[in-house]
Design an enzyme around this catalytic site. Structure first.
Site, mmCIF file in Angstrom:
data_model
loop_
_atom_site.group_PDB
_atom_site.id
_atom_site.type_symbol
_atom_site.label_atom_id
_atom_site.label_comp_id
_atom_site.label_asym_id
_atom_site.label_seq_id
_atom_site.Cartn_x
_atom_site.Cartn_y
_atom_site.Cartn_z
ATOM 1 N N CYS A 91 0.830 -1.220 0.000
ATOM 2 C CA CYS A 91 0.000 0.000 0.000
ATOM 3 C C CYS A 91 0.854 1.255 0.000
ATOM 4 O O CYS A 91 0.324 2.364 -0.129
ATOM 5 C CB CYS A 91 -0.927 0.003 1.202
ATOM 6 N N HIS A 149 -9.426 3.619 -1.328
ATOM 7 C CA HIS A 149 -8.050 3.138 -1.188
ATOM 8 C C HIS A 149 -7.643 2.289 -2.388
ATOM 9 O O HIS A 149 -7.482 1.076 -2.278
ATOM 10 C CB HIS A 149 -7.930 2.360 0.128
#
Lengths: 68, 389
Positions: free
Chosen positions: B88, B337
């Site tokens: 991420c 996200h």
């Protein structure tokens, strides 16, 4: 048989395809009495942080522990 | 780390985040890249190197060799185009490397672009791909999912510090409150504490509203040497600190899972580069992939003492009107996200506040901001400090 105490735990409700049939299942990080830490599955009664557990069986790559 | 020459953000652009069945990975990336070029009032010819942040494009879309796939579509030809993968924190890492290449006088102008296309896969497959950010030789083998790793962090944080599910829920409520005002956010709805607490469990104690979203989206910035900034923009935003650090992937290899050592190391270095402390930072975008991650982040960044993150959040300290506004954009929770896009998107959000372009979400104090991007359950962390004189 390995023994240890629960450092942390969770109950998984949403799993990848290969574990989907197992949900809900409990995963825990265990402080082993012999030293070191492992991530393993818990079977039987649900455990909480601090509970003592004993290895019950291993199946493939997965070790299953039970409340002592 | 040695400070090189000053680097600035000359342009920033993002796509909205959401589920876009009609937009593929490259279409999203090109849209964000063109927005950043337009914002910097420049053309692809000015870009000397292209840094792509992407976590799992090959797994999600079957396309590999992504950096030139995208840079050529943006009209850049012949320049080095490289993909960075750090779960991420992929585009945070791409930004870090681009920053240092300009700072070290290797290039004058570069583009950093983050992208992820996730909604083309069913949730169970997405869960499987995301689990690859953990250690697949240990924790993932036994059935740990990405949410379950953070659930175990939450359980231990609750045990050690008295953090409660209400504290976690307060993070989600606040981020939705902010995201509802963000036209580019994926889930623009206000939620109540009760809704968050009663949501279906994903990995106990985390419920649906403790988890960030599965999203498509892209974000890009044009970085340049400060002495060339006037060619592009009147009011450049300075990159005052940029640091990246690493740690174990597997939680069971860490002594204490209620803190992210990579985050602490990156923060310490970024503060030192910028010549500031946590007390000087006026607002931050932090990596709330799960509510507990925001609580740990504000502790590790030094905004609150260890163990106080939950209490501070519950008392409103992180709201836009609080002592330390966190995730005025809505965060990963409400904004969305798209994993590989998140690091650069956070930087775009901080730049937007510093330029006073935050609209209804504009913060009163906005001259010194921080972006914190976490990979996996703490294996990588990137901290970036941005500001004006």
């Amino acid at each position: 048989m390995r023994t240890g105490s629960i450092y942390t735990e969770t109950v998984v409700h949403l799993a990848p395809e290969r574990f989907a049939a197992d949900v809900p299942y409990q995963v825990a990080i265990i402080d082993l009495d012999q030293g070191g830490r492992i991530t393993a599955r818990i079977e039987g009664e649900r455990v909480l942080i601090g509970d003592h557990v004993t290895e019950a069986r291993a199946e493939g790559d997965i070790s299953y522990f039970r409340k002592s | 780390m040695r400070n090189g020459r000053q680097v600035v953000v000359a342009g920033a652009g993002k796509t909205p985040f959401g589920a876009f069945a009609d937009k593929d990975l490259r279409t999203l990336a090109v849209a964000a890249g063109n927005k950043a070029l337009e914002n910097a009032r420049t053309s692809p010819d000015a870009i000397q190197a292209f840094y792509l942040g992407n976590f799992a494009g090959p797994e999600f879309t079957s396309q590999n060799h992504l950096a030139p796939f995208i840079s050529t579509a943006l009209g850049m030809k012949g320049i080095p185009s490289t993909r960075f993968e750090a779960a991420c924190a992929s585009s945070g890492s791409a930004f870090f490397h681009a920053y240092h290449a300009i700072s070290a006088e290797i290039y004058d102008v570069a583009m950093v672009l983050g992208v992820e296309k996730m909604t083309c896969q069913p949730t169970a497959r997405v869960t499987e791909i995301l689990a690859g950010a953990g250690d697949t030789t240990s924790e993932v083998l036994v059935g740990s999912t990405f949410p379950s790793l953070f659930a175990m962090i939450a359980r231990r944080h609750m045990h050690d510090f008295g953090t409660t599910r209400e504290h976690l829920a307060a993070v989600a409520v606040k981020n939705h409150e902010n995201g509802a005002l963000n036209p580019d956010a994926q889930m623009r709805k206000v939620i109540t504490l009760e809704q968050a607490l009663n949501a279906r469990p994903i990995a106990e104690p985390l419920g649906l509203y403790d988890c960030s979203l599965i999203s498509d989206g892209a974000a890009a910035v044009v970085l340049c040497a400060a002495d060339r900034a006037r060619e592009f923009i009147d009011k450049p935003v300075k990159v005052l600190g940029a640091a990246q650090a690493s740690n174990y992937l597997a939680l069971d290899q860490k002594d204490d899972i209620t803190t992210f050592p990579a985050l602490r190391a990156a923060a310490e270095e970024a503060y030192e580069m910028a010549g500031v402390t946590a007390k000087n930072i006026e607002f931050a975008e932090v990596h709330d992939c799960f509510t507990i991650a925001e609580i740990v982040a504000i502790e590790d960044l030094g905004f609150v003492p260890r163990g106080q993150g939950g209490f501070f959040s519950f008392e409103g300290g992180t709201r836009r009107t609080g002592a330390m506004p966190i995730n005025a954009s809505g965060g990963l929770k409400s904004k969305g996200h798209p994993v590989g896009a998140t690091g650069v998107a956070q930087i775009c959000d901080v730049v937007q506040q510093i330029r006073c372009e935050g609209g209804e979400r504009q913060l009163k104090r906005h001259s010194l901001g921080l972006a914190q991007n976490l990979g996996g359950s703490g294996g990588t962390c990137v901290v970036t400090i941005l500001g004006r004189d």
